[in-house]
Design a protein around this motif. Sequence first.
Motif, PDB file in Angstrom:
ATOM      1  N   ILE A  56       0.852  -1.192   0.000  1.00 55.47           N
ATOM      2  CA  ILE A  56       0.000   0.000   0.000  1.00 55.47           C
ATOM      3  C   ILE A  56       0.886   1.240   0.000  1.00 55.47           C
ATOM      4  O   ILE A  56       1.865   1.294   0.744  1.00 55.47           O
ATOM      5  N   PRO A  57       0.578   2.299  -0.767  1.00 57.09           N
ATOM      6  CA  PRO A  57      -0.534   2.419  -1.716  1.00 57.09           C
ATOM      7  C   PRO A  57      -0.264   1.632  -3.000  1.00 57.09           C
ATOM      8  O   PRO A  57       0.880   1.456  -3.403  1.00 57.09           O
ATOM      9  N   ILE A  58      -1.341   1.179  -3.633  1.00 53.82           N
ATOM     10  CA  ILE A  58      -1.247   0.317  -4.809  1.00 53.82           C
ATOM     11  C   ILE A  58      -1.615   1.101  -6.073  1.00 53.82           C
ATOM     12  O   ILE A  58      -2.504   1.953  -6.042  1.00 53.82           O
ATOM     13  N   THR A  59      -0.914   0.803  -7.154  1.00 58.14           N
ATOM     14  CA  THR A  59      -1.290   1.326  -8.465  1.00 58.14           C
ATOM     15  C   THR A  59      -1.593   0.147  -9.380  1.00 58.14           C
ATOM     16  O   THR A  59      -0.769  -0.758  -9.521  1.00 58.14           O
ATOM     17  N   LEU A  60      -2.792   0.135  -9.953  1.00 57.01           N
ATOM     18  CA  LEU A  60      -3.190  -0.915 -10.882  1.00 57.01           C
ATOM     19  C   LEU A  60      -3.448  -0.297 -12.248  1.00 57.01           C
ATOM     20  O   LEU A  60      -4.063   0.765 -12.354  1.00 57.01           O
ATOM     21  N   THR A  61      -2.987  -0.957 -13.292  1.00 57.21           N
ATOM     22  CA  THR A  61      -3.226  -0.481 -14.643  1.00 57.21           C
ATOM     23  C   THR A  61      -4.391  -1.249 -15.266  1.00 57.21           C
ATOM     24  O   THR A  61      -4.648  -2.406 -14.922  1.00 57.21           O
ATOM     25  N   TYR A  62      -5.108  -0.605 -16.150  1.00 59.71           N
ATOM     26  CA  TYR A  62      -6.189  -1.273 -16.874  1.00 59.71           C
ATOM     27  C   TYR A  62      -6.119  -0.880 -18.347  1.00 59.71           C
ATOM     28  O   TYR A  62      -5.633   0.196 -18.713  1.00 59.71           O
ATOM     29  N   TRP A  71     -14.124   3.719  -6.503  1.00 58.10           N
ATOM     30  CA  TRP A  71     -13.378   2.875  -5.556  1.00 58.10           C
ATOM     31  C   TRP A  71     -12.104   3.571  -5.070  1.00 58.10           C
ATOM     32  O   TRP A  71     -11.756   3.484  -3.889  1.00 58.10           O
ATOM     33  N   ALA A  72     -11.415   4.249  -5.988  1.00 57.43           N
ATOM     34  CA  ALA A  72     -10.164   4.927  -5.604  1.00 57.43           C
ATOM     35  C   ALA A  72     -10.408   6.001  -4.556  1.00 57.43           C
ATOM     36  O   ALA A  72      -9.497   6.328  -3.772  1.00 57.43           O
ATOM     37  N   SER A  73     -11.613   6.553  -4.498  1.00 54.87           N
ATOM     38  CA  SER A  73     -11.896   7.620  -3.539  1.00 54.87           C
ATOM     39  C   SER A  73     -11.985   7.106  -2.106  1.00 54.87           C
ATOM     40  O   SER A  73     -11.915   7.897  -1.165  1.00 54.87           O
ATOM     41  N   VAL A  74     -12.125   5.792  -1.919  1.00 55.05           N
ATOM     42  CA  VAL A  74     -12.298   5.269  -0.557  1.00 55.05           C
ATOM     43  C   VAL A  74     -11.164   4.350  -0.107  1.00 55.05           C
ATOM     44  O   VAL A  74     -11.076   4.016   1.077  1.00 55.05           O
ATOM     45  N   ILE A  75     -10.290   3.917  -1.023  1.00 56.86           N
ATOM     46  CA  ILE A  75      -9.161   3.048  -0.663  1.00 56.86           C
ATOM     47  C   ILE A  75      -7.872   3.593  -1.284  1.00 56.86           C
ATOM     48  O   ILE A  75      -7.921   4.342  -2.262  1.00 56.86           O
ATOM     49  N   HIS A  85     -19.714  -2.176 -10.282  1.00 54.04           N
ATOM     50  CA  HIS A  85     -19.955  -3.461  -9.618  1.00 54.04           C
ATOM     51  C   HIS A  85     -18.818  -4.448  -9.886  1.00 54.04           C
ATOM     52  O   HIS A  85     -18.266  -5.049  -8.951  1.00 54.04           O
ATOM     53  N   GLU A  86     -18.456  -4.614 -11.146  1.00 56.80           N
ATOM     54  CA  GLU A  86     -17.457  -5.624 -11.490  1.00 56.80           C
ATOM     55  C   GLU A  86     -16.069  -5.268 -10.960  1.00 56.80           C
ATOM     56  O   GLU A  86     -15.272  -6.148 -10.633  1.00 56.80           O
ATOM     57  N   ILE A  87     -15.766  -3.997 -10.859  1.00 55.87           N
ATOM     58  CA  ILE A  87     -14.477  -3.590 -10.275  1.00 55.87           C
ATOM     59  C   ILE A  87     -14.407  -4.047  -8.822  1.00 55.87           C
ATOM     60  O   ILE A  87     -13.343  -4.425  -8.325  1.00 55.87           O
ATOM     61  N   GLY A  88     -15.552  -4.038  -8.130  1.00 52.34           N
ATOM     62  CA  GLY A  88     -15.582  -4.571  -6.764  1.00 52.34           C
ATOM     63  C   GLY A  88     -15.126  -6.020  -6.720  1.00 52.34           C
ATOM     64  O   GLY A  88     -14.410  -6.434  -5.808  1.00 52.34           O
ATOM     65  N   HIS A  89     -15.542  -6.821  -7.722  1.00 51.50           N
ATOM     66  CA  HIS A  89     -15.079  -8.213  -7.801  1.00 51.50           C
ATOM     67  C   HIS A  89     -13.580  -8.271  -8.073  1.00 51.50           C
ATOM     68  O   HIS A  89     -12.856  -9.068  -7.460  1.00 51.50           O
ATOM     69  N   ALA A 106     -11.870  -3.146   4.480  1.00 50.04           N
ATOM     70  CA  ALA A 106     -11.385  -4.279   5.260  1.00 50.04           C
ATOM     71  C   ALA A 106     -10.264  -5.004   4.513  1.00 50.04           C
ATOM     72  O   ALA A 106      -9.425  -5.673   5.133  1.00 50.04           O
ATOM     73  N   LEU A 107     -10.231  -4.853   3.195  1.00 48.69           N
ATOM     74  CA  LEU A 107      -9.183  -5.480   2.386  1.00 48.69           C
ATOM     75  C   LEU A 107      -7.973  -4.573   2.185  1.00 48.69           C
ATOM     76  O   LEU A 107      -6.834  -5.037   2.202  1.00 48.69           O
ATOM     77  N   TYR A 108      -8.208  -3.274   1.989  1.00 45.48           N
ATOM     78  CA  TYR A 108      -7.126  -2.383   1.576  1.00 45.48           C
ATOM     79  C   TYR A 108      -6.871  -1.208   2.518  1.00 45.48           C
ATOM     80  O   TYR A 108      -5.899  -0.470   2.319  1.00 45.48           O
ATOM     81  N   GLY A 109      -7.700  -1.013   3.506  1.00 48.21           N
ATOM     82  CA  GLY A 109      -7.567   0.173   4.332  1.00 48.21           C
ATOM     83  C   GLY A 109      -8.247   1.355   3.666  1.00 48.21           C
ATOM     84  O   GLY A 109      -8.834   1.244   2.582  1.00 48.21           O
ATOM     85  N   SER A 110      -8.179   2.499   4.307  1.00 48.02           N
ATOM     86  CA  SER A 110      -8.898   3.684   3.834  1.00 48.02           C
ATOM     87  C   SER A 110      -7.997   4.619   3.046  1.00 48.02           C
ATOM     88  O   SER A 110      -6.809   4.767   3.351  1.00 48.02           O
ATOM     89  N   ASN A 111      -8.568   5.250   2.035  1.00 49.58           N
ATOM     90  CA  ASN A 111      -7.897   6.364   1.373  1.00 49.58           C
ATOM     91  C   ASN A 111      -7.690   7.458   2.427  1.00 49.58           C
ATOM     92  O   ASN A 111      -8.638   7.803   3.142  1.00 49.58           O
TER      93      ASN A 111
END
Length: 354
Positions: free
Chosen positions: A153-159, A186-190, A267-271, A308-313
């Motif tokens: 953490i912090p993580i950077t993911l490419t798409y 999602w990025a706004s909260v983790i 939704h799918e990004i949550g998965h 719970a998985l990544y912590g808070s932004n």
Amino acid sequence: MSFFISFFLVSFLFSSPCLSTRTTPIFSSKPINPTNYHKIQGTWHEFEKFAGANKGNQINGISELKKYFHRFGYLKRMDNLNFTDLFDDHLEHALIKYQEKLGLSVTGKLDDNTVSQIISPRCGVSDSTPKLFMHAKRNYVFFTGKPRWSRSIPITLTYAFSPENVINSLSMSETKDAFQRAFNHWASVIPVTFLESNDYGFADIKIGFYKGEHGDGEPFDGVLGVLAHAFSPETGRFHLDAAETWSVDFEREESDVAIDLESVATHEIGHLLGLAHTSVQEAVMFPSLKPREMKVNLKMDDIKGIQALYGSNPNFSYQALSESDTSTNNGVNLRKRPLTWSDFILVLVLWLSM
């Protein structure tokens, strides 16, 4: 007095809250009556004929309903035998589990509300979840083994988007904008940043639109069936059904079967990040989405689960979230829109009537 009233009206029009870069109104100009949307001829619309069926009935085609419950994790295939058309104990048990999971009245019967939920278009990810991570005080759920992206953490993911598997009904810029908004939710909260890449082969998250069988053992099934599916970390595969009428603007797209792209992407990004399906109907991670419905705002269940998985932004605040919910009608984003001549005419009419 009239001056102050007019000043207030003008100020209100010019100061509409802007909580998202999206300019499309949250509600469609052509909404579908929630109680009638199932009349649309979607993939599972024939299940409607089973409404009112009881245990012990022999009904032609109910074996297909058993296959549905098997696909989404509620019914096991016994001794490798084909499913029959008998409404048996196994189907009743599957119904009870389904009703419990999705917050329906637990009747064990094919009542109208249950059938309406069954035929709703939905995510293709199974609802089956391990008991290990269920808890009485929460509804959010993780995949088996509680996988997450294991980087520091912090993580950077490419798409990246598949250059071959695209749709023509939306421009690439419209598609990319919808996905960028979805990732930003999602990025706004983790503490995870998502960056678009032009290198599809090496991107962490690979996005594409497909029809039917497409090589992952989870074929798409046409209009208003399975909308999309994504895989748990760190697979990164994100597939959407190209047969759907994807929309980024319900004012422009008037089809009764239009599906909001940003909602499904969120939704799918949550998965992709590690969340499974929740039983909280208002949450983004609830498995179904009706035509012409938008669901893009993360609810408390979504936020607590992903944190719970990544912590808070570091910039995220539950207090700010609460204030936002209050000011935007329980979490519904009010989209800022350009002023129109109708707005000015409204102010003028009100002024002249004083």
